[in-house]
Write a protein that holds these residues in place. Structure first.
Motif, PDB file in Angstrom:
ATOM      1  N   PHE A  80       1.431  -1.029   0.180  1.00  0.00           N
ATOM      2  CA  PHE A  80      -0.182  -0.275  -0.103  1.00  0.00           C
ATOM      3  C   PHE A  80       0.554   1.230   0.148  1.00  0.00           C
ATOM      4  N   CYS A  81       1.073   1.807  -0.812  1.00  0.00           N
ATOM      5  CA  CYS A  81       1.983   2.527  -1.384  1.00  0.00           C
ATOM      6  C   CYS A  81       1.777   3.550  -2.108  1.00  0.00           C
ATOM      7  N   ARG A 101       4.220 -13.992  -4.902  1.00  0.00           N
ATOM      8  CA  ARG A 101       3.310 -12.648  -5.056  1.00  0.00           C
ATOM      9  C   ARG A 101       3.124 -11.388  -4.941  1.00  0.00           C
ATOM     10  N   GLN A 102       3.057 -10.732  -5.309  1.00  0.00           N
ATOM     11  CA  GLN A 102       2.567  -9.418  -4.626  1.00  0.00           C
ATOM     12  C   GLN A 102       1.880  -8.795  -5.300  1.00  0.00           C
ATOM     13  N   ILE A 103       0.314  -8.427  -4.475  1.00  0.00           N
ATOM     14  CA  ILE A 103      -1.048  -7.647  -4.121  1.00  0.00           C
ATOM     15  C   ILE A 103      -0.359  -6.111  -4.150  1.00  0.00           C
ATOM     16  N   LEU A 104      -1.052  -5.014  -4.877  1.00  0.00           N
ATOM     17  CA  LEU A 104      -0.830  -3.937  -4.853  1.00  0.00           C
ATOM     18  C   LEU A 104      -2.135  -3.456  -4.056  1.00  0.00           C
ATOM     19  N   HIS A 105      -2.113  -2.853  -3.244  1.00  0.00           N
ATOM     20  CA  HIS A 105      -3.978  -2.628  -2.585  1.00  0.00           C
ATOM     21  C   HIS A 105      -3.729  -1.137  -2.804  1.00  0.00           C
ATOM     22  N   PRO A 106      -5.212  -0.838  -3.814  1.00  0.00           N
ATOM     23  CA  PRO A 106      -5.271   0.616  -3.984  1.00  0.00           C
ATOM     24  C   PRO A 106      -5.633   1.635  -3.064  1.00  0.00           C
ATOM     25  N   ASP A 107      -6.032   1.325  -1.763  1.00  0.00           N
ATOM     26  CA  ASP A 107      -6.608   2.044  -1.127  1.00  0.00           C
ATOM     27  C   ASP A 107      -5.780   0.622   1.023  1.00  0.00           C
TER      28      ASP A 107
END
Length: 198
Positions: A80-81, A101-107
Motif C-alpha cells: 500500500f504505497c 506473489r505481490q498484490i498492490l492495494h489501491p486503498d
C-alpha cells in the motif's frame, strides 16, 4: 530486513507475507545483475547481512524488500504505497525467478482484508502520512486521517508475528514532524500489541 531476519530466527517462523504500508515502494532489486553479491546475500549470517546494509552498500533504505524475497524470508508481498513516479512493486524478473506473489492495494479498505494464511510481517513507514515528496517538507495527514488508517489496519497489526515502523527522517516532514508522528503512532501500536498478549 535485519529486524525481520532476527525475529524469524528467534521464533523459528516463516516464510512470511509482508504488508508494506509506505509512501515509497522500497522495492529496488540491486542484486539482479551481479552474481557475486547475490551469492554473498544467500550465504550471509546476521552479522554478514548487517555489513551489507547502508548507503553505498547492497541493502539500502529503498531496497530492503528484494533481499528478503531473494533469501526466501518473504513469499508474498502486499503493497500500500502512494508513490507515483516509479514503477510499482517488485520487478517482474524477481517475481518470476522467486515465485513470489505481490498484490498492490489501491486503498486501505483493500489492505485491511489481507488474509494470507501465513505468518505476517507488518511494515509501516511514517512517511506514508506525509503527502509531500520533498525532503523535510510537510504536508501531513490530519490526526483523524492517521487514526482512521491505523484503525483499519489494526487487525493486521495485532495478528502480525513481526511489526516494524520506520521513522523516515527527511521524508516524513521536518524532524519535529517525524518525532510527533512517532510519539502518536508508536505508543498506540505498542498498546494494541500488548493487549493481545495479556
Amino acid at each position: 530486513m535485519i529486524a525481520w531476519e532476527r525475529s524469524a530466527r528467534a521464533h523459528g517462523a516463516g516464510p512470511y507475507a509482508l504488508v508494506h504500508a509506505d509512501y515509497h515502494w522500497d522495492a529496488i532489486n540491486d542484486f539482479h545483475q551481479d552474481e557475486a553479491p547475490r551469492d554473498q546475500l544467500f550465504a550471509a549470517d546476521l552479522t554478514q547481512l548487517q555489513m551489507m546494509v547502508g548507503e553505498g552498500n547492497w541493502i539500502r533504505y529503498d531496497s530492503f524488500i528484494a533481499p528478503a524475497v531473494l533469501r526466501g524470508l518473504i513469499t508474498q508481498v502486499h503493497f500500500f504505497c502512494l508513490q507515483d513516479d516509479d514503477e510499482p512493486g517488485l520487478d517482474d524478473a524477481l517475481l518470476h525467478s522467486t515465485g513470489v506473489r505481490q498484490i498492490l492495494h489501491p486503498d486501505v479498505q483493500s489492505l485491511a482484508q489481507v488474509d494470507s494464511g501465513m505468518p505476517l510481517i507488518f511494515d509501516l513507514c511514517l512517511d506514508l502520512f506525509n503527502r509531500s515528496d520533498q525532503m523535510y517538507t510537510s504536508d501531513l495527514w490530519s490526526d483523524a486521517e492517521i487514526r482512521a488508517f491505523l484503525d483499519h489496519v489494526r487487525p493486521l497489526i495485532e495478528r502480525a508475528s513481526i511489526v516494524t515502523v520506520s521513522l523516515s527522517f527527511g521524508y516524513s516532514g521536518t524532524e519535529a514532524d517525524t518525532r510527533r508522528l512517532a510519539a502518536d503512532v508508536l505508543p498506540l501500536i505498542r498498546r494494541w500489541r500488548s493487549e493481545i498478549r495479556i
